[in-house]
Scaffold this motif. Structure first.
Motif, PDB file in Angstrom:
ATOM      1  N   LYS B 124       0.830  -1.211   0.000  1.00  0.00           N
ATOM      2  CA  LYS B 124       0.000   0.000   0.000  1.00  0.00           C
ATOM      3  C   LYS B 124       0.872   1.272   0.000  1.00  0.00           C
ATOM      4  O   LYS B 124       0.870   2.045   0.960  1.00  0.00           O
ATOM      5  CB  LYS B 124      -0.950  -0.020   1.200  1.00  0.00           C
ATOM      6  N   PRO B 125       1.606   1.465  -1.097  1.00  0.00           N
ATOM      7  CA  PRO B 125       2.539   2.605  -1.144  1.00  0.00           C
ATOM      8  C   PRO B 125       1.833   3.955  -1.258  1.00  0.00           C
ATOM      9  O   PRO B 125       2.490   4.999  -1.112  1.00  0.00           O
ATOM     10  CB  PRO B 125       3.385   2.315  -2.395  1.00  0.00           C
ATOM     11  N   GLY B 126       0.525   3.959  -1.510  1.00  0.00           N
ATOM     12  CA  GLY B 126      -0.176   5.246  -1.590  1.00  0.00           C
ATOM     13  C   GLY B 126      -0.025   5.925  -2.940  1.00  0.00           C
ATOM     14  O   GLY B 126      -0.480   7.049  -3.132  1.00  0.00           O
ATOM     15  N   VAL B 127       0.669   5.259  -3.865  1.00  0.00           N
ATOM     16  CA  VAL B 127       0.766   5.745  -5.250  1.00  0.00           C
ATOM     17  C   VAL B 127       0.400   4.561  -6.142  1.00  0.00           C
ATOM     18  O   VAL B 127       0.367   3.423  -5.683  1.00  0.00           O
ATOM     19  CB  VAL B 127       2.209   6.194  -5.624  1.00  0.00           C
ATOM     20  N   ARG B 128       0.121   4.862  -7.397  1.00  0.00           N
ATOM     21  CA  ARG B 128      -0.032   3.776  -8.355  1.00  0.00           C
ATOM     22  C   ARG B 128       1.338   3.568  -8.980  1.00  0.00           C
ATOM     23  O   ARG B 128       1.865   4.466  -9.637  1.00  0.00           O
ATOM     24  CB  ARG B 128      -1.079   4.138  -9.402  1.00  0.00           C
ATOM     25  N   LEU B 129       1.919   2.411  -8.755  1.00  0.00           N
ATOM     26  CA  LEU B 129       3.261   2.125  -9.260  1.00  0.00           C
ATOM     27  C   LEU B 129       3.145   1.214 -10.486  1.00  0.00           C
ATOM     28  O   LEU B 129       2.622   0.111 -10.396  1.00  0.00           O
ATOM     29  CB  LEU B 129       4.089   1.440  -8.167  1.00  0.00           C
ATOM     30  N   ILE B 130       3.614   1.703 -11.628  1.00  0.00           N
ATOM     31  CA  ILE B 130       3.550   0.917 -12.870  1.00  0.00           C
ATOM     32  C   ILE B 130       4.959   0.808 -13.446  1.00  0.00           C
ATOM     33  O   ILE B 130       5.655   1.816 -13.585  1.00  0.00           O
ATOM     34  CB  ILE B 130       2.666   1.593 -13.957  1.00  0.00           C
TER      35      ILE B 130
END
Lengths: 316, 316
Positions: B124-130
């Motif tokens: 749950k890093p709080g960003v959308r990681l792509i």
């Protein structure tokens, strides 16, 4: 002297240590059961081969009989934190390294026998350890699942997760019929002075090895002594009774001696509690069979070896 | 507000934490560099994605900036005991679990973007990681090896094993030309209000991401602000100077600002030490850029964001 043994996990490995003590000069070849092998987390795990390798190589957790000494479980905990199981199979961090090396070598095209040899380069178990086959043979157990009805599950799921608490309706070594003995297996048997069956599980360890076409026939030509895994009416260790019941065999030294039978074994070593056992065409001897410590285990191995050499001499 | 950032490892991850503090309500999409990815022990390792994930998810080793907090190295020690290396890449036990899960999912057919999303379900890093791409792009470095002559080595071998101690003759993102942006990458850029380049390595992090066909063009249509990874004549951290030299660019905020240039960035945030920097067609601002603690980092991110919003407003 050349000795071949067929071995499962804990019981077989402990017996082998006794055999090494009893016959330190002998060339011992161990044909290991791979029917219990399982792929977990994308890694190939060979519980019986590893138990033999760790036990004879000095890396075993003596108390539990399997897995590594001084083990930690960080990787497994982290996998569970990702929601990735199963959690019921106890792979420790040290053990993981073995499976990572094995999986990498298998992926590179090496057969399991070559991988096992490479792993043994580190452990130096003092025996030649060969998997029964390089092909995939998987022991499946048919159970009546209370929730899912009758279904076949992997042996490890029955043995480790369920602790054999649900009766096995049947047990099958899937893939065995199409498998071939690994390179060196039949040659080692043919070159052996004697063959010894440790007190391993007669169904899912020794039985699975013998199910690989060619192995039973090669063994049958030799002088073979088996050591009973049953004392009185109970397995020395493990849950062999649950496996015997599944194939309709009584849990007794008598019944297992008959299961192997005169077509396969020449001698049958039983515990003093089973001194009354008689198997037609098989020489039965009794002595204490509890592998309570290394000395007791070496004495059992010595007795099995002595009986084998005596029967071999008679055979001439 | 929608913000897209392109990010490498440690510097990018720390900047992102500052950006989250500065703009807690913003939807942040992070397009991660995968050119540093490497297969070790049969497992797929994505150092930059993991550094972002662990840093923003609270699992990072803060002191070293990469790897897991409270880490142990049992698996690695055991692999070395088997003679299996490399020993120079520091994979810890907790970290191994991430690579085991990733490798298992990739083997099951999931693309890296789906795997990354699954791993982020835990963190749950709080960003959308792509990841920048689901295709394999590998950064190779051409070096004159004292023993083996001129040859191309994996970026990690140059960066971690050799610590960039041999000059890079050239650096190439092998496979980039044929790669496609991962699903959602171009869409996220198109939907972004602003794009920010953290002070990541302009060659092997930001440069590699921009080398995936379609990403540079999409970014170029947006309001983009870069944060200089160079203060004075040295990288804020890491060895960006060795990479810049390899592509013939001076190690200075001026030169990196020109490398990105007005075709790509609209604003360039440099340190007060570099207040004299001028880049034609680019709005240059200076302020302290040392990410010495979370508050200082948040203030830098806020300044980058303010500049971007100001330039976007002007653009209307």
């Amino acid at each position: 002297m050349r000795i071949v043994t067929l071995a499962g996990g804990i019981g077989g490995a402990r017996f082998l240590r006794g055999l090494q003590a009893a016959a330190p000069e002998a060339e011992i070849t161990v044909i290991g059961n791979t029917g219990d092998d399982i792929s977990l987390f994308g890694l190939r795990v060979c519980p019986d081969l590893d138990t033999v390798m760790y036990t004879l190589g000095g890396g075993i957790n003596e108390d539990q009989g399997w897995g590594r000494l001084d083990e930690s479980f960080t990787v497994k905990e982290e996998l569970l934190a990702y929601g990735v199981g199963p959690g019921w199979f106890g792979l420790g961090d040290r053990d993981f390294a073995t499976h990572i090396v094995r999986t990498q070598m298998l992926a590179a095209g090496y057969p399991l026998s070559a991988v096992t040899e490479a792993l043994c380069d580190r452990w130096k178990p003092g025996v030649r350890l060969i998997p029964m086959t390089d092909d995939q043979v998987e022991t499946h157990v048919v159970v009546d699942d209370p929730d899912q009805g009758r279904r076949a599950i992997h042996f490890q799921e029955w043995w480790v997760r369920l602790r054999a608490s649900i009766p096995a309706q049947s047990i099958a070594a899937v893939g065995a019929e199409e498998s071939k003995p690994a390179p060196g297996v039949v040659e080692a048997i043919e070159a052996a002075d004697v063959v010894i069956f440790p007190p391993s599980n007669p169904v899912v360890s020794i039985g699975t090895i013998l199910a690989v076409p060619g192995i039973r026939a090669a063994v049958a030509t030799k002088t073979v002594v088996g050591v009973s895994p049953i004392i009185g009416d109970a397995p020395v260790r493990g849950m062999a009774d649950a496996c015997l019941t599944a194939i309709g065999v009584e849990t007794s030294a008598q019944a297992v001696g008959e299961l192997y039978g005169p077509g396969l074994i020449d001698g049958w070593l039983v515990d003093d509690a089973d001194a009354a056992v008689r198997v037609d065409g098989v020489e039965v001897r009794s002595r204490p069979l509890l592998m309570s410590d290394p000395e007791a285990t070496a004495a059992i191995a010595q007795a099995a070896l002595d009986l084998a050499l005596e029967l071999k001499e008679l055979d001439k």
